[in-house]
Design a protein around this motif. Structure first.
Motif, short mmCIF file in Angstrom:
data_model
loop_
_atom_site.label_atom_id
_atom_site.label_comp_id
_atom_site.label_asym_id
_atom_site.label_seq_id
_atom_site.Cartn_x
_atom_site.Cartn_y
_atom_site.Cartn_z
N ASP A 1 23.27 18.41 11.53
CA ASP A 1 22.38 19.49 11.10
C ASP A 1 21.56 19.04 9.89
O ASP A 1 20.66 19.74 9.45
CB ASP A 1 23.20 20.72 10.70
CG ASP A 1 23.88 21.37 11.89
OD1 ASP A 1 23.38 21.23 13.02
OD2 ASP A 1 24.93 22.02 11.69
N ILE A 2 21.92 17.88 9.33
CA ILE A 2 21.25 17.32 8.16
C ILE A 2 20.36 16.18 8.62
O ILE A 2 20.79 15.31 9.39
CB ILE A 2 22.28 16.80 7.13
CG1 ILE A 2 23.29 17.88 6.75
CG2 ILE A 2 21.57 16.21 5.91
CD1 ILE A 2 22.71 19.09 6.06
N PHE A 3 19.12 16.16 8.16
CA PHE A 3 18.22 15.06 8.48
C PHE A 3 17.80 14.38 7.19
O PHE A 3 17.88 14.96 6.10
CB PHE A 3 16.98 15.55 9.25
CG PHE A 3 16.05 16.38 8.42
CD1 PHE A 3 14.94 15.80 7.79
CD2 PHE A 3 16.26 17.74 8.25
CE1 PHE A 3 14.08 16.56 7.02
CE2 PHE A 3 15.40 18.51 7.48
CZ PHE A 3 14.31 17.92 6.87
N TYR A 4 17.38 13.14 7.30
CA TYR A 4 16.93 12.36 6.15
C TYR A 4 15.42 12.25 6.14
O TYR A 4 14.78 12.23 7.19
CB TYR A 4 17.56 10.96 6.17
CG TYR A 4 19.02 10.98 5.84
CD1 TYR A 4 19.45 10.84 4.53
CD2 TYR A 4 19.97 11.17 6.83
CE1 TYR A 4 20.80 10.87 4.21
CE2 TYR A 4 21.32 11.21 6.52
CZ TYR A 4 21.72 11.05 5.21
OH TYR A 4 23.05 11.09 4.91
N LEU A 5 14.90 12.18 4.93
CA LEU A 5 13.46 12.16 4.70
C LEU A 5 13.15 11.06 3.70
O LEU A 5 13.84 10.91 2.71
CB LEU A 5 13.08 13.51 4.10
CG LEU A 5 11.68 14.03 4.16
CD1 LEU A 5 11.27 14.30 5.60
CD2 LEU A 5 11.61 15.33 3.38
N ALA A 6 12.11 10.27 3.98
CA ALA A 6 11.62 9.28 3.02
C ALA A 6 10.40 9.87 2.32
O ALA A 6 9.58 10.55 2.95
CB ALA A 6 11.23 7.99 3.72
N GLY B 1 0.81 -1.21 0.00
CA GLY B 1 0.00 0.00 0.00
C GLY B 1 0.84 1.27 0.00
O GLY B 1 0.33 2.34 -0.26
N LEU B 2 2.14 1.13 0.30
CA LEU B 2 3.07 2.26 0.24
C LEU B 2 4.18 1.91 -0.73
O LEU B 2 4.68 0.79 -0.74
CB LEU B 2 3.69 2.56 1.60
CG LEU B 2 2.79 3.12 2.69
CD1 LEU B 2 3.60 3.39 3.96
CD2 LEU B 2 2.09 4.38 2.23
N LYS B 3 4.59 2.90 -1.52
CA LYS B 3 5.71 2.73 -2.44
C LYS B 3 6.74 3.81 -2.13
O LYS B 3 6.40 5.00 -2.13
CB LYS B 3 5.26 2.86 -3.89
CG LYS B 3 6.41 2.73 -4.88
CD LYS B 3 5.94 2.90 -6.30
CE LYS B 3 7.14 2.77 -7.23
NZ LYS B 3 6.78 3.03 -8.60
N THR B 4 7.97 3.41 -1.85
CA THR B 4 9.03 4.37 -1.58
C THR B 4 9.47 5.01 -2.89
O THR B 4 9.83 4.30 -3.83
CB THR B 4 10.23 3.67 -0.91
OG1 THR B 4 9.79 3.02 0.28
CG2 THR B 4 11.32 4.69 -0.56
N LEU B 5 9.41 6.33 -2.96
CA LEU B 5 9.82 7.07 -4.15
C LEU B 5 11.27 7.51 -4.07
O LEU B 5 11.90 7.75 -5.10
CB LEU B 5 8.92 8.27 -4.36
CG LEU B 5 7.43 7.97 -4.52
CD1 LEU B 5 6.63 9.27 -4.64
CD2 LEU B 5 7.18 7.06 -5.71
N GLY B 6 11.80 7.65 -2.86
CA GLY B 6 13.19 8.06 -2.71
C GLY B 6 13.46 8.63 -1.34
O GLY B 6 12.58 8.66 -0.47
N TYR B 7 14.71 9.06 -1.18
CA TYR B 7 15.17 9.62 0.09
C TYR B 7 15.92 10.91 -0.19
O TYR B 7 16.56 11.05 -1.22
CB TYR B 7 16.12 8.64 0.80
CG TYR B 7 15.46 7.33 1.16
CD1 TYR B 7 14.75 7.20 2.34
CD2 TYR B 7 15.52 6.25 0.29
CE1 TYR B 7 14.12 6.00 2.66
CE2 TYR B 7 14.90 5.05 0.60
CZ TYR B 7 14.20 4.93 1.79
OH TYR B 7 13.58 3.76 2.10
N GLY B 8 15.83 11.82 0.73
CA GLY B 8 16.55 13.07 0.62
C GLY B 8 17.22 13.39 1.94
O GLY B 8 16.88 12.82 2.98
N ALA B 9 18.17 14.31 1.90
CA ALA B 9 18.86 14.78 3.10
C ALA B 9 18.89 16.31 3.05
O ALA B 9 19.39 16.88 2.08
CB ALA B 9 20.28 14.21 3.15
N TYR B 10 18.32 16.94 4.06
CA TYR B 10 18.13 18.39 4.05
C TYR B 10 18.64 19.02 5.33
O TYR B 10 18.63 18.40 6.39
CB TYR B 10 16.65 18.72 3.84
CG TYR B 10 16.13 18.14 2.55
CD1 TYR B 10 16.34 18.79 1.35
CD2 TYR B 10 15.51 16.90 2.53
CE1 TYR B 10 15.91 18.24 0.15
CE2 TYR B 10 15.08 16.34 1.33
CZ TYR B 10 15.28 17.01 0.15
OH TYR B 10 14.87 16.45 -1.03
#
Length: 144
Positions: free
Chosen positions: A91-96, A40-49
């Motif tokens: 200071d950088i966090f990751y996001l799915a 039911g969930l599809k991972t599109l990617g990850y980012g670091a901001y």
């Protein structure tokens, strides 16, 4: 964390735990992933901001939602290893980024970090969990 007002087709972002280096040597984070992504969930990617660029940590947010950073316009630090000094929090966090393809059958959980330290590679899995429930949609009524 979670939301009970999600809809099929929406894209949501959720923050992974902010990296904290408790050791006496610097580390370089090379990759992140969510280990358990339910049907039911599809991972599109990850980012670091950078936390400053987003004015804090957006724990869970719908894409294009109100008061939501436009991640497409921010510098994505995930293109190279993220360095975390000894004894500090990053200071950088990751996001799915995930798309809801059907009502999720379970929670997304277990965040995995791959990193290098002193010329050696390691992985560590941390507890994290997000629940996206699809809101029941009302069917349109017909007038006679």
């Amino acid at each position: 964390m979670g939301s009970e007002h999600a809809r099929v087709g929406e894209v949501w972002y959720f923050a992974l735990p902010v990296p904290r280096n408790t050791s006496t040597e610097p580390i370089e984070i090379t990759e992140v992933s969510v280990e358990h992504v339910p049907a039911g969930l599809k991972t599109l990617g990850y980012g670091a901001y950078d936390l400053e660029d987003t004015e804090g940590l957006p724990l869970l947010a719908k894409k294009n939602g109100p008061h939501m950073p436009d991640f497409g316009k921010l510098k994505n630090h995930a293109t190279k290893p993220v360095k975390v000094a000894a004894g500090t929090e990053s200071d950088i966090f990751y996001l799915a980024e995930v798309r809801i393809t059907a009502p999720p059958k379970d929670t997304a959980r277990q965040c995995r970090f791959a990193y290098r330290q002193g010329g050696r590679s390691y992985t560590q899995t941390l507890d994290c969990e997000v629940e996206l429930k699809v809101a029941e949609q009302l069917s349109p009524t017909r007038s006679r």
